[in-house]
Design a protein around this motif. Structure first.
Motif, short mmCIF file in Angstrom:
data_model
loop_
_atom_site.label_atom_id
_atom_site.label_comp_id
_atom_site.label_asym_id
_atom_site.label_seq_id
_atom_site.Cartn_x
_atom_site.Cartn_y
_atom_site.Cartn_z
N LEU A 1 0.84 -1.18 0.00
CA LEU A 1 0.00 0.00 0.00
C LEU A 1 0.88 1.24 0.00
O LEU A 1 2.08 1.18 0.29
CB LEU A 1 -0.91 0.03 1.24
N VAL A 2 0.27 2.36 -0.31
CA VAL A 2 0.91 3.65 -0.16
C VAL A 2 -0.10 4.58 0.49
O VAL A 2 -1.27 4.62 0.11
CB VAL A 2 1.41 4.21 -1.51
N HIS A 3 0.33 5.30 1.53
CA HIS A 3 -0.53 6.23 2.26
C HIS A 3 -0.16 7.66 1.86
O HIS A 3 1.02 8.01 1.80
CB HIS A 3 -0.38 6.05 3.77
N VAL A 4 -1.18 8.48 1.63
CA VAL A 4 -0.96 9.82 1.09
C VAL A 4 -1.73 10.85 1.90
O VAL A 4 -2.91 10.64 2.23
CB VAL A 4 -1.40 9.90 -0.40
N VAL A 5 -1.08 11.97 2.22
CA VAL A 5 -1.73 13.15 2.78
C VAL A 5 -1.37 14.32 1.88
O VAL A 5 -0.18 14.62 1.69
CB VAL A 5 -1.28 13.43 4.23
N ASN A 6 -2.38 14.96 1.34
CA ASN A 6 -2.17 16.01 0.34
C ASN A 6 -2.74 17.32 0.85
O ASN A 6 -3.93 17.44 1.13
CB ASN A 6 -2.85 15.62 -0.97
N ARG A 7 -1.87 18.35 0.96
CA ARG A 7 -2.30 19.68 1.37
C ARG A 7 -2.13 20.65 0.19
O ARG A 7 -1.15 21.38 0.09
CB ARG A 7 -1.50 20.16 2.58
N GLY A 8 -3.10 20.60 -0.74
CA GLY A 8 -3.13 21.54 -1.84
C GLY A 8 -2.12 21.31 -2.93
O GLY A 8 -1.92 22.17 -3.80
N HIS A 9 -1.46 20.15 -2.91
CA HIS A 9 -0.42 19.87 -3.89
C HIS A 9 -0.98 19.04 -5.04
O HIS A 9 -2.07 18.48 -4.95
CB HIS A 9 0.75 19.14 -3.23
N LEU A 10 -0.20 18.95 -6.11
CA LEU A 10 -0.57 18.10 -7.23
C LEU A 10 -0.56 16.64 -6.79
O LEU A 10 0.31 16.22 -6.03
CB LEU A 10 0.42 18.29 -8.38
N PRO A 11 -1.53 15.84 -7.23
CA PRO A 11 -1.57 14.44 -6.82
C PRO A 11 -0.40 13.66 -7.40
O PRO A 11 0.07 13.97 -8.50
CB PRO A 11 -2.90 13.94 -7.38
N PRO A 12 0.10 12.66 -6.67
CA PRO A 12 1.17 11.83 -7.22
C PRO A 12 0.64 10.98 -8.38
O PRO A 12 -0.56 10.74 -8.51
CB PRO A 12 1.59 10.96 -6.04
N LEU A 13 1.56 10.54 -9.20
CA LEU A 13 1.22 9.74 -10.37
C LEU A 13 1.70 8.31 -10.12
O LEU A 13 2.90 8.08 -9.93
CB LEU A 13 1.87 10.32 -11.62
N ARG A 14 0.75 7.36 -10.12
CA ARG A 14 1.12 5.96 -9.93
C ARG A 14 1.09 5.25 -11.29
O ARG A 14 0.13 5.37 -12.05
CB ARG A 14 0.14 5.27 -8.98
N LEU A 15 2.17 4.54 -11.56
CA LEU A 15 2.28 3.76 -12.79
C LEU A 15 2.15 2.28 -12.43
O LEU A 15 2.98 1.74 -11.70
CB LEU A 15 3.61 4.04 -13.48
N HIS A 16 1.09 1.65 -12.94
CA HIS A 16 0.82 0.23 -12.67
C HIS A 16 0.69 -0.49 -14.00
O HIS A 16 -0.22 -0.20 -14.79
CB HIS A 16 -0.46 0.08 -11.84
N ARG A 17 1.66 -1.38 -14.26
CA ARG A 17 1.67 -2.13 -15.51
C ARG A 17 1.63 -1.20 -16.73
O ARG A 17 0.94 -1.45 -17.72
CB ARG A 17 0.52 -3.12 -15.56
N GLY A 18 2.39 -0.11 -16.62
CA GLY A 18 2.51 0.81 -17.74
C GLY A 18 1.40 1.83 -17.87
O GLY A 18 1.47 2.70 -18.74
N ARG A 19 0.39 1.76 -17.04
CA ARG A 19 -0.72 2.72 -17.08
C ARG A 19 -0.59 3.70 -15.91
O ARG A 19 -0.31 3.30 -14.77
CB ARG A 19 -2.07 2.00 -17.00
N ALA A 20 -0.80 4.99 -16.20
CA ALA A 20 -0.63 6.03 -15.20
C ALA A 20 -1.98 6.45 -14.62
O ALA A 20 -2.98 6.55 -15.34
CB ALA A 20 0.07 7.24 -15.81
#
Length: 376
Positions: free
Chosen positions: A237-256
């Protein structure tokens, strides 16, 4: 220009005007703003006008002509020597400033290790301003007992106030990640540190410590920072806390896929204007072989000659998943340069991590890599 005026006077009926002192001063005037070569050119031009005038008006028998030439030579040598000394001093000062900037960058933006627990990592910082080394973009990745914790942020504004705000947020992050088990609390520590620094800057005035930097203090007091915290534990898993920033980009099997927060939160520094709702880290799947890209808006807002934005998602998907994190960032860098024609409109910070398989992680632990298991 003044040399041309002098030449015009000598070639006109007004040649009876005495232009010797005017021409003699040309090298000294050029040395004030130009380099040694330009100063030499000004001296040569003044000498040419003097010789031309003496030849046309047959004044070589006049001792004043030789005095003018001698004075011009003395002033030229002195001016070129002075210009060269000033240039040497400026180059020395510039090199010293660059050394200080490099040292400051290494403290504020430390290189990210290639291996951090269950992930491989790489980072890149690109300054929009030529010769700049640090700015308002920030990033870091730290292995902790809770997992690998990362931050990427962007400070509103430019210059030293932005650098100070970035240093404050990074300092709070580097301290809190090791003892706060809640990722939201880590973000709260960063926000509190920024508020404290802003309050100190806001109170600084003439006659007080820091009062000689009043303008910079006001800028810092009004700063806000978009920030993104990410935690990669031993689970998939990955846990994310975002305060007004651009969302991270996850690449899974070549798809973003952009990991857009379900409940958007305001940037750090705006807590006095917006009531924050209760926040919890949002969790997403992050399986072995997946890739996660954290970045600032200098990437996706980069424009080409036709004012089109950089197609980050498409470019990220086009890069082969088998490449290493440094190779992935270098591919993005080349595409950014190609898209913008080599002229970035804003600073760029990128941090990428690859989730390793369980076998690779177990092998790394056997080789002595630190574990990221939580401790009670």
């Amino acid at each position: 220009m003044i040399i041309l005026v002098g030449l015009g006077i000598e070639l006109s009926p007004a040649h009876v005007m005495y232009t010797g002192p005017l021409l003699t001063a040309m090298p000294a005037l050029a040395a004030l703003t130009l380099g040694p070569l330009a100063t030499l050119s000004a001296a040569a031009g003044a000498l040419a006008v003097t010789v031309t005038s003496a030849t046309l008006h047959r004044s070589w028998e006049d001792g004043q002509t030789y005095s003018n030439i001698l004075g011009l030579l003395v002033v030229s040598v002195a001016s070129i020597t002075m210009s060269n000394a000033v240039r040497t001093r400026r180059e020395s000062e510039f090199k010293q400033v660059r050394r200080i900037a490099v040292a400051a960058q290494e403290v504020i933006l430390r290189p990210v290790p290639a291996r951090l627990g269950p992930v491989r990592a790489a980072s890149m910082y690109l300054a929009a301003e030529a010769g700049a080394r640090i700015g308002g973009d920030l990033y870091d990745a730290v292995p902790t007992r809770y997992g690998v914790r990362m931050i990427v942020g962007d400070v509103r504004g430019k210059g030293l106030p932005a650098v100070r705000a970035a240093a404050v947020v990074l300092g709070a992050f580097r301290e809190a990640v090791h003892y706060e088990d809640d990722l939201v609390q880590v973000m709260n520590h960063c926000a509190a540190a920024l508020r404290r620094e802003g309050a100190v800057a806001d109170s600084a005035g003439p006659g007080q410590e820091g009062g000689d930097r009043k303008d910079g203090a006001e800028d810092l007091a009004e700063s806000f920072v978009t920030a993104l915290l990410v935690e990669v534990p031993d689970t998939h898993l990955v846990h994310v806390v975002n305060r007004g920033h651009l969302p991270p980009l996850r690449l899974h099997r070549g798809r973003a896929q952009e990991l857009v927060p379900a409940c958007p939160l305001p940037p750090l520094g705006l807590e006095d204007f917006i009531t924050l709702p209760p926040a919890e880290p949002e969790s997403y799947a992050f399986e072995p072989g997946d890739r996660l890209l954290l970045h600032t808006d200098g990437v996706n807002e980069a424009r080409d000659a036709d004012n089109r934005f950089f197609p980050l998602t498409e470019i990220a998907e086009s890069v082969r998943m088998s490449c290493t994190p440094p190779e992935f960032l270098e591919e993005l860098h080349l595409e950014l340069i190609r898209h913008t024609g080599g002229s970035l409109g804003d600073d760029v910070a990128m941090l990428v991590v690859d989730r390793l398989g369980d076998e690779a992680e177990a092998g790394a632990r056997a080789a002595g890599a630190p574990s990221t298991h939580r401790q009670p």
